[in-house]
Design an enzyme around this catalytic site. Structure first.
Site, PDB file in Angstrom:
ATOM      1  N   HIS B 142     -14.592   3.478  24.925  1.00 15.83           N
ATOM      2  CA  HIS B 142     -15.101   4.101  26.069  1.00 15.83           C
ATOM      3  C   HIS B 142     -13.837   4.070  27.159  1.00 15.83           C
ATOM      4  O   HIS B 142     -13.512   3.085  27.517  1.00 15.83           O
ATOM      5  CB  HIS B 142     -16.512   3.725  26.296  1.00 15.83           C
ATOM      6  CG  HIS B 142     -17.443   4.097  25.476  1.00 15.83           C
ATOM      7  ND1 HIS B 142     -17.936   5.583  25.782  1.00 15.83           N
ATOM      8  CD2 HIS B 142     -18.200   3.686  24.611  1.00 15.83           C
ATOM      9  CE1 HIS B 142     -18.872   5.638  24.721  1.00 15.83           C
ATOM     10  NE2 HIS B 142     -19.104   4.464  24.085  1.00 15.83           N
ATOM     11  N   CYS B 210     -11.529   9.327  25.448  1.00 14.78           N
ATOM     12  CA  CYS B 210     -11.764  10.544  25.928  1.00 14.78           C
ATOM     13  C   CYS B 210     -11.110  11.083  27.221  1.00 14.78           C
ATOM     14  O   CYS B 210     -10.402  10.217  28.008  1.00 14.78           O
ATOM     15  CB  CYS B 210     -13.292  10.783  26.264  1.00 14.78           C
ATOM     16  SG  CYS B 210     -13.883   9.737  27.449  1.00 14.78           S
ATOM     17  N   ARG B 219      -8.600  14.332  23.982  1.00 15.11           N
ATOM     18  CA  ARG B 219      -8.594  12.914  23.856  1.00 15.11           C
ATOM     19  C   ARG B 219      -7.302  12.380  24.290  1.00 15.11           C
ATOM     20  O   ARG B 219      -6.288  13.138  24.167  1.00 15.11           O
ATOM     21  CB  ARG B 219      -8.612  12.953  22.341  1.00 15.11           C
ATOM     22  CG  ARG B 219      -9.937  13.157  21.490  1.00 15.11           C
ATOM     23  CD  ARG B 219     -11.047  12.357  22.115  1.00 15.11           C
ATOM     24  NE  ARG B 219     -12.307  12.790  21.154  1.00 15.11           N
ATOM     25  CZ  ARG B 219     -13.233  13.634  21.488  1.00 15.11           C
ATOM     26  NH1 ARG B 219     -12.950  14.231  22.834  1.00 15.11           N
ATOM     27  NH2 ARG B 219     -14.246  13.862  20.979  1.00 15.11           N
TER      28      ARG B 219
END
Lengths: 53, 236
Positions: B142, B210, B219
């Site tokens: 993340h 991300c 990405r």
């Protein structure tokens, strides 16, 4: 709405206040444990892997 | 009389609408607190547990295996030679350190890249190679929320170290490139990244997250190659 709830709670004001706090805590717990973990998956930025379309 | 009763009703309706709007505002505020703050707290708690699991894994005390062998040398040699099966999704897999992001920047990588696993920490693509072996060791993490492990991997520069501890060894990778690509670019996960059908000749690492940080339209990819390995624990 909140006045209506207050008026329908039983007992003296102190008891009503206690019940109100309990209801509030239950609502926040429900949000944090059920609703938010579900809602957060709909946020952008949760997809961090590359995968075939 | 009539008018004033209608006015009362209108006032009551507006009152309820107002209370609902205030409630909605509070809920949205709580959701922001949950997303920005609470997910990080939860992830940190899980990381602390994973840290213990990983320490147990590294000292050869495989989780879920209560049988303690009395440790004849032959047994131990056999146990070391046996390829360790990929742990279950969400289990501790490796430790990742990136000195560029701070001396204390250290994350336990879990196995798997499903949503649940990634809430615990960076996740190892199950089909990608293990650390240190020829092929592509790929990790997703993340960039925002859930402790945001990969929040600042855009700051990595060519030559920066990525240290991966796995099964008693620390592998030293060095960043070779980083770029932004489309979410469907699975070529970055290939054994030789970006070159389908080419047999791998070196051990590489791939980090994916991300981009932009709070979005998911693209990405961010970081590649590195293995430059060395050291044994981190003498005991087996």
């Amino acid at each position: 709405m909140y006045a209506w709830i207050w008026n329908h709670l039983p007992g003296p004001p102190a008891a009503r206040a206690t019940i109100s706090l309990a209801l509030l805590a239950a609502a926040v717990l429900l949000l944090f444990l059920v609703v938010f973990p579900w809602a957060v998956t709909w946020l952008p930025g949760q997809d961090v892997s590359v995968e075939a379309p | 009389m009539h008018v004033s009763r209608r006015g009362d009703r209108l006032r009551a309706v507006i009152g309820v609408v107002g209370e609902l709007l205030i409630t909605a505002g509070v809920v949205v505020g709580l959701f922001a607190a949950y997303t920005l703050f609470w997910t990080g707290v939860e992830t940190q708690n899980v990381q602390n547990e994973l840290e213990d699991d990983f320490a147990a894994l590294s000292s050869g005390d495989v989780t879920g295996n209560d049988e303690r062998s009395n440790g004849s040398d032959a047994d131990q040699a056999e146990a070391q030679e046996e390829p360790v099966a990929e742990p279950f999704p969400g289990d501790a897999f490796a430790r990742l350190r990136i000195p560029r992001l701070g001396e204390s920047w250290s994350w336990i990588v879990v196995s798997g890249i499903d949503l649940g696993s990634l809430t615990k920490g960076p996740g190892h693509y199950p089909d990608s190679a293990d650390p240190g072996v020829v092929g592509n060791f790929a990790v997703a993490g993340h960039r925002a929320t859930y402790g945001e492990p990969f929040a600042y991997i855009d700051q990595l520069q060519r030559g920066d170290e990525i240290l991966v501890e796995h099964q008693g060894k620390e592998y030293r990778y060095v960043v070779t490139e980083s770029f932004i690509t489309v979410p469907s670019n699975t070529g970055v996960l290939l054994p030789t990244p970006g070159q389908p059908g080419v047999a791998p000749t070196q051990a590489v690492i791939t980090l994916t997250t991300c981009h932009p940080r709070w979005g998911s339209t693209e990405r961010l990819i970081v590649h590195g190659t293995l430059t060395g390995a050291t044994r981190v624990r003498g005991d087996s």
